[in-house]
Design an enzyme around this catalytic site. Sequence first.
Site, short mmCIF file in Angstrom:
data_model
loop_
_atom_site.label_atom_id
_atom_site.label_comp_id
_atom_site.label_asym_id
_atom_site.label_seq_id
_atom_site.Cartn_x
_atom_site.Cartn_y
_atom_site.Cartn_z
N GLU A 23 31.65 102.75 102.25
CA GLU A 23 31.01 103.13 101.40
C GLU A 23 30.46 105.24 101.59
O GLU A 23 30.16 105.39 103.25
CB GLU A 23 29.29 102.42 102.02
CG GLU A 23 28.68 102.46 100.90
CD GLU A 23 28.25 101.24 101.46
OE1 GLU A 23 27.55 100.77 102.49
OE2 GLU A 23 27.44 100.46 100.44
N CYS B 174 23.82 100.43 96.56
CA CYS B 174 24.91 99.82 96.36
C CYS B 174 25.23 99.08 95.58
O CYS B 174 26.54 99.54 95.93
CB CYS B 174 24.48 98.36 97.45
SG CYS B 174 23.65 97.59 96.03
N GLU C 161 23.34 89.96 100.74
CA GLU C 161 23.83 91.06 99.71
C GLU C 161 24.19 92.00 100.65
O GLU C 161 23.21 92.95 100.80
CB GLU C 161 22.07 91.65 99.34
CG GLU C 161 21.55 90.35 98.31
CD GLU C 161 22.81 89.89 97.18
OE1 GLU C 161 23.30 90.87 96.26
OE2 GLU C 161 22.57 88.51 96.61
N LYS D 235 10.91 90.81 107.32
CA LYS D 235 11.02 92.27 108.12
C LYS D 235 11.52 93.71 107.75
O LYS D 235 13.36 93.67 106.85
CB LYS D 235 11.85 91.70 109.25
CG LYS D 235 12.27 92.52 110.48
CD LYS D 235 13.57 93.55 110.66
CE LYS D 235 13.83 94.45 111.83
NZ LYS D 235 13.76 95.64 110.83
P1 NAD Z 1 20.98 98.01 107.89
O1 NAD Z 1 22.25 96.89 107.58
O2 NAD Z 1 21.45 99.11 108.59
O3 NAD Z 1 19.51 97.47 107.90
C1 NAD Z 1 19.40 96.02 107.18
C2 NAD Z 1 18.41 95.68 107.66
O4 NAD Z 1 18.70 94.93 109.19
C3 NAD Z 1 17.05 96.21 108.43
O5 NAD Z 1 15.88 96.38 108.48
C4 NAD Z 1 17.81 96.70 110.09
O6 NAD Z 1 16.59 96.87 110.85
C5 NAD Z 1 17.96 94.55 110.44
N1 NAD Z 1 19.06 95.17 111.14
C6 NAD Z 1 19.75 95.90 112.07
N2 NAD Z 1 20.89 95.14 113.10
C7 NAD Z 1 20.13 93.51 112.81
C8 NAD Z 1 20.20 92.19 113.59
N3 NAD Z 1 21.85 93.26 114.42
N4 NAD Z 1 19.92 91.92 113.54
C9 NAD Z 1 19.28 91.16 112.16
N5 NAD Z 1 18.88 92.34 111.64
C10 NAD Z 1 18.99 93.78 111.69
O7 NAD Z 1 21.33 98.46 106.95
P2 NAD Z 1 20.49 99.74 106.07
O8 NAD Z 1 20.77 101.43 106.38
O9 NAD Z 1 18.73 99.97 105.82
O10 NAD Z 1 20.80 100.17 104.25
C11 NAD Z 1 21.68 100.68 103.77
C12 NAD Z 1 23.08 99.02 103.62
O11 NAD Z 1 22.24 98.11 102.29
C13 NAD Z 1 24.37 99.89 102.46
O12 NAD Z 1 25.11 98.98 103.10
C14 NAD Z 1 23.93 99.51 101.05
O13 NAD Z 1 24.75 99.09 99.92
C15 NAD Z 1 22.94 98.02 101.66
N6 NAD Z 1 22.34 97.14 100.00
C16 NAD Z 1 23.17 95.86 99.56
C17 NAD Z 1 21.65 95.83 98.72
C18 NAD Z 1 22.56 94.39 97.48
O14 NAD Z 1 22.39 94.06 96.90
N7 NAD Z 1 24.20 94.97 97.55
C19 NAD Z 1 20.86 96.63 98.21
C20 NAD Z 1 20.46 97.54 99.00
C21 NAD Z 1 20.88 97.85 99.54
#
Ligand code: NAD
Length: 484
Positions: free
Chosen positions: A382, A284, A250, A175
């Site tokens: 963040e 991240c 992650e 997804k």
């Molecule tokens: P997000 O959590 O808003 O969304 C991530 C994904 O989760 C999207 O596909 C979204 O549609 C989905 N999602 C949203 N609500 C959901 C729910 N209730 N149930 C299941 N899925 C749901 O994150 P983002 O804004 O896309 O990405 C940025 C974040 O990701 C930052 O916090 C960053 O630090 C983190 N990140 C972490 C790593 C790592 O390796 N630790 C790598 C990249 C990004």
Amino acid sequence: MSNKLKTYQLYINGEFKDSTDTIPVINPSNKQVISYIPKGTKEDVNSAVNAANEAQTSWEKLPAIQRAEYIKKIAQKIRENADMLAKTISEEQGKVLGLATVEVNFTADYMDYMAEWARRYEGEIIQSDRPNENIFLFKFPIGVAAGILPWNFPFFLIARKLAPAFVTGNTIVIKPSSDTPNNAFEFAKLVDEVGLPKGVFNIVSGSGSEIGNTLAAHEKVGIVSFTGSVPTGVKIMEAAAKNVTKVSLELGGKAPAIVMADANLDLAVEAIKNSRVINNGQVCNCAERVYVHKSIEKEFTEKMIEAMKATTYGDPLKEEVDMGPLINQAAVNHVQSLVDKAKEQGATIALGGEIPKRDDGFFYAPTVITNVTQDMNIIKEEIFGPVLPIVTFETFDEAVQMANDSEFGLTSSIYTQNIDLAMRACKEIKFGETYINRENFEAMQGFHAGWRKSGIGGADGKHGLEEFLQTKVVYLQYDTNKQQ
Ligand code: NAD
């Protein structure tokens, strides 16, 4: 809907499929709609998981080396289409084209690396307490993996989930983020071309709260591999808990960088500046707060301001540009609110600190903030933008204490020539990763895993591969006729 705009379809059980509703995808550097993607439904998730579940039995039976061949074929397709893929990523996500190309090539290399594990991952034979008995420890796939992706490295993260899942015999439903789905659909087309067995790879797009949640709560999903924010990670754990489904999370970071008085200052400035500029400050694992020894504060700050000031930003497809836009308006508002709050709490905006007056995209000016203290929100939350807050310290112990004072625990770094301090940093900085005298960038053969709220489990290398395996122990008693 304009005819010129790209449209994409879901990919379920080896078939492309239309949806009734669509979601527009916006180019963050000019706010124009670039494509329409399918708004999947709960029924689509159900079909995809069922297809993945049915395909898994025969997929698992293939020798690992044959599964690896498919992974390598996809890697080859990625290389052949690198320019198109990089442009697609850059257009929808806003990273500069050079970095998008690095992401594409790194993804292909990652697929090849994970494919190499086919002949390498192993079970064990354990000593028995009984005569004529063998105890075998097998490693089996978990079944269906759900890969839920963020928008910041959208293409690489497909591979980070799919490649270890495939080589170990799992099937997958991906997804993508609704902000950056186009590259995932282009990936699906390449997967289709390599003739992967039907149902092994599926992609369903749509809202997180509906599609993501349905996937995480699905009884036939064996592991949810999620990359994204902490609040979403919590929701995914809650959804997965219903079926006691394994989660690998992650999540966010708030990486501290400690710069000791004896540091190679130019190296530290360059690496930390890049941390705030690369991917427009939305990584991240990159340094989000810097602790500088009081004695070098002036020199460090001057050099940092100079480096950030020299950073150009604009259309990420233009070669001369260092930095593109943030992902959307909400991200710009979030960064501005943290900067405003820092000012209100007594910090000084030494550079930038404002939304540039231009009406093309979601840009934010490179920003350096001084007179920052540990209690400020900008040190706790963040930022995810090109903003660097600088805190000073007097002793190593004080710096370590402030670095560790965070609910996040993903990555960290220290710049020093002192081997004693470097060794102490290894033990005393409580983060999943510590970079010493180098930029924050993980190796595919390492292990990327956050402590505290930054996650559970991890990715990359041998340990990342093992996330997608479960163990089974078999006790085999032999020569039983003789014993009777
Ligand atoms: P997000 O959590 O808003 O969304 C991530 C994904 O989760 C999207 O596909 C979204 O549609 C989905 N999602 C949203 N609500 C959901 C729910 N209730 N149930 C299941 N899925 C749901 O994150 P983002 O804004 O896309 O990405 C940025 C974040 O990701 C930052 O916090 C960053 O630090 C983190 N990140 C972490 C790593 C790592 O390796 N630790 C790598 C990249 C990004």
